[in-house]
Design an enzyme around this catalytic site. Sequence first.
Site, PDB file in Angstrom:
ATOM      1  N   CYS A  28      14.339  11.145   5.144  1.00 49.72           N
ATOM      2  CA  CYS A  28      14.306  10.872   6.597  1.00 49.72           C
ATOM      3  C   CYS A  28      15.676  11.049   7.238  1.00 49.72           C
ATOM      4  CB  CYS A  28      13.778   9.464   6.845  1.00 49.72           C
ATOM      5  SG  CYS A  28      14.715   8.189   5.996  1.00 49.72           S
ATOM      6  N   LYS A  87       0.864  -1.197   0.000  1.00 49.97           N
ATOM      7  CA  LYS A  87       0.000   0.000   0.000  1.00 49.97           C
ATOM      8  C   LYS A  87       0.892   1.235   0.000  1.00 49.97           C
ATOM      9  CE  LYS A  87      -1.546   3.069   2.424  1.00 49.97           C
ATOM     10  NZ  LYS A  87      -1.817   4.222   1.573  1.00 49.97           N
TER      11      LYS A  87
HETATM   12  P1  NAP Z   1       2.743   9.352   6.420  1.00 55.03           P
HETATM   13  O1  NAP Z   1       1.811  10.465   6.284  1.00 55.03           O
HETATM   14  O2  NAP Z   1       3.025   8.803   7.769  1.00 55.03           O
HETATM   15  O3  NAP Z   1       2.174   8.184   5.462  1.00 55.03           O
HETATM   16  C1  NAP Z   1       2.897   7.009   5.227  1.00 55.03           C
HETATM   17  C2  NAP Z   1       1.954   5.921   4.741  1.00 55.03           C
HETATM   18  O4  NAP Z   1       1.047   5.560   5.789  1.00 55.03           O
HETATM   19  C3  NAP Z   1       1.085   6.332   3.569  1.00 55.03           C
HETATM   20  O5  NAP Z   1       0.958   5.238   2.697  1.00 55.03           O
HETATM   21  C4  NAP Z   1      -0.232   6.658   4.244  1.00 55.03           C
HETATM   22  O6  NAP Z   1      -1.313   6.558   3.367  1.00 55.03           O
HETATM   23  C5  NAP Z   1      -0.282   5.569   5.304  1.00 55.03           C
HETATM   24  N1  NAP Z   1      -1.180   5.818   6.438  1.00 55.03           N
HETATM   25  C6  NAP Z   1      -1.592   6.996   6.957  1.00 55.03           C
HETATM   26  N2  NAP Z   1      -2.367   6.782   8.051  1.00 55.03           N
HETATM   27  C7  NAP Z   1      -2.431   5.449   8.215  1.00 55.03           C
HETATM   28  C8  NAP Z   1      -3.058   4.614   9.184  1.00 55.03           C
HETATM   29  N3  NAP Z   1      -3.771   5.112  10.190  1.00 55.03           N
HETATM   30  N4  NAP Z   1      -2.921   3.283   9.076  1.00 55.03           N
HETATM   31  C9  NAP Z   1      -2.187   2.749   8.076  1.00 55.03           C
HETATM   32  N5  NAP Z   1      -1.564   3.496   7.119  1.00 55.03           N
HETATM   33  C10 NAP Z   1      -1.683   4.830   7.194  1.00 55.03           C
HETATM   34  O7  NAP Z   1       4.178   9.707   5.792  1.00 55.03           O
HETATM   35  P2  NAP Z   1       4.526  10.510   4.468  1.00 55.03           P
HETATM   36  O8  NAP Z   1       4.123  11.924   4.635  1.00 55.03           O
HETATM   37  O9  NAP Z   1       4.050   9.758   3.274  1.00 55.03           O
HETATM   38  O10 NAP Z   1       6.131  10.402   4.460  1.00 55.03           O
HETATM   39  C11 NAP Z   1       6.983  11.252   5.173  1.00 55.03           C
HETATM   40  C12 NAP Z   1       7.439  10.616   6.462  1.00 55.03           C
HETATM   41  O11 NAP Z   1       8.090   9.371   6.198  1.00 55.03           O
HETATM   42  C13 NAP Z   1       8.495  11.460   7.195  1.00 55.03           C
HETATM   43  O12 NAP Z   1       8.163  11.518   8.549  1.00 55.03           O
HETATM   44  C14 NAP Z   1       9.788  10.680   6.992  1.00 55.03           C
HETATM   45  O13 NAP Z   1      10.750  10.872   7.984  1.00 55.03           O
HETATM   46  C15 NAP Z   1       9.276   9.285   6.972  1.00 55.03           C
HETATM   47  N6  NAP Z   1      10.270   8.398   6.350  1.00 55.03           N
HETATM   48  C16 NAP Z   1      11.036   7.606   7.166  1.00 55.03           C
HETATM   49  C17 NAP Z   1      12.000   6.782   6.601  1.00 55.03           C
HETATM   50  C18 NAP Z   1      12.856   5.880   7.464  1.00 55.03           C
HETATM   51  O14 NAP Z   1      13.485   4.993   6.926  1.00 55.03           O
HETATM   52  N7  NAP Z   1      12.920   6.061   8.775  1.00 55.03           N
HETATM   53  C19 NAP Z   1      12.193   6.750   5.208  1.00 55.03           C
HETATM   54  C20 NAP Z   1      11.388   7.567   4.420  1.00 55.03           C
HETATM   55  C21 NAP Z   1      10.426   8.398   4.991  1.00 55.03           C
HETATM   56  P3  NAP Z   1      -2.459   7.701   3.332  1.00 55.03           P
HETATM   57  O15 NAP Z   1      -1.767   8.976   3.045  1.00 55.03           O
HETATM   58  O16 NAP Z   1      -3.396   7.232   2.308  1.00 55.03           O
HETATM   59  O17 NAP Z   1      -3.129   7.735   4.650  1.00 55.03           O
END
Ligand code: NAP
Length: 484
Positions: free
Chosen positions: A289, A181
Amino acid sequence: MAGPVFDQVLIGGRWVPAAGGTYPVVNPATEEIAGHAPACSVAQAEAAASAARDAFERGPWRTMSGGERAALLRTAAERFQGEMDGLVELTIAETGAVRAVAEAQQVRAVAGRLLRAAELATAPLEQGVPPRETGRSLAAGVIVREPVGVVACITPFNFPMTNCAGKIGPALACGNTVVVKPSPVDPLGVAELCRIVDAVLPPGVVNFVNGEGAEIGEALVRSPDVDMISFTGSTAVGRRIKEAAAGRMKRTVLELGGKSANIIFADCDVDRAFASAMSVWTFHSGQICIAGTRVLIEEPLYEPFTRRLAASGPTLRIGDPREPGVVVGPLVSAAQRTRVERFITRGREEGATLACGGRRPPHLSRGYYVEPTLFTDARNDMTIAREEIFGPVITAIPFRDEAEAIALANESDYGLYGYVWTGDAARGLRVAHAVRTGTMQINGSPLNPDAPFGGYKLSGVGRVGGQWALGAYSELKYIGWTTP
Ligand code: NAP
């Protein structure tokens, strides 16, 4: 209609029309339509989990030898390599990555991850435990590594295909089946990746769902057919997933946010340290990240270093990533730009000095751009030093000595990554040991795919990367015996 149209999701080896039709995916550089993505229903997400469960129980993926799984994963990697040119264009269009980043980190890296997964598949499945005298009899046995089951792979917007390959690769190598997903912001490349891998593997081993709104991911986290959630994204969502997964004690691997320190001592190779600081602006506009967004600079160097940064930011070419010479592209969406702009406003309100940037570039009337931005006179307790901004924003903070640098680096809710620059090798090692993060890079040491990767504190739970992914995506069983 511009761009590719994906109106189907992949359930049990069949592409079926998404119940909710499609929605437009926006090119963040132009605000034009980059393509259309499927909007599936919660019922379809549940059906995908159920199909993954059937494929897991039925085999043959789970019961195949590691060598057989490796051969299929290698074939998938080769087919992916055959389609890379087209995927680079699609990636630029939907993520806004500049060409160099799209080619190397967003596309070629995917093939690398699939090929490493093929190697991982051949890792031994059993390890003998030598006999031990227990007092009454001998204990001996074997440790067997088995797949966890169905893994929901939920990924963020910043490196969609690369992150997905980093999950499905090791999960599949270990004999699991998966439901993918992606972020709905830029899911088209991930749909292509799933198409390519599914065409090689037995039906139902790879499933793909997508749709706007948290309910699709939530359905997977809730589904009784899902044994494990491998999530990369924000700490806020990671926390919700961990809470939701607790009811059934589902395994979670959570790769979350960061606010990494880039510690720069005055005795370092200043030009190289400078280039690393600038990468917060040039590497996918800071949507990374592991970005070293808190630049901690030793006092004698602080003033000249930040002056040079402030002079360099405005010289970086910002614009449409398809144009040659552009090094700073847009943020992925209007929402992401709004978020970054709010942090910039907050930084000013809290008293930091905006040394450069902070605006939408006046020459770009379309696209979600924010100028390379530098805050000086910042303190570690300011919002711009504590919270993840995920944009081209550097917060520069001075430090007096090694002890203060370590204290500032550790004074953070996050602990994903860190960098230290110094001409004193022993000091570099001391600082690397003292900072509580999953990774520390001394003097620009490159990313190492064989290293464990993951976070301390709010940056996550678990380790992936190299052979550590085996632990993340496997169960260990001990089978013991003794003399009858
Ligand atoms: P996000 O808003 O947390 O969303 C990530 C994924 O989770 C999306 O597919 C989102 O889909 C889904 N999601 C949202 N709410 C959910 C729920 N309640 N249950 C299950 N899935 C859910 O993150 P983003 O804005 O896409 O990405 C940026 C973040 O990723 C930053 O904080 C970054 O640091 C982090 N990141 C971390 C790493 C690492 O390796 N540590 C690497 C890359 C990025 P929907 O939008 O459809 O809800």
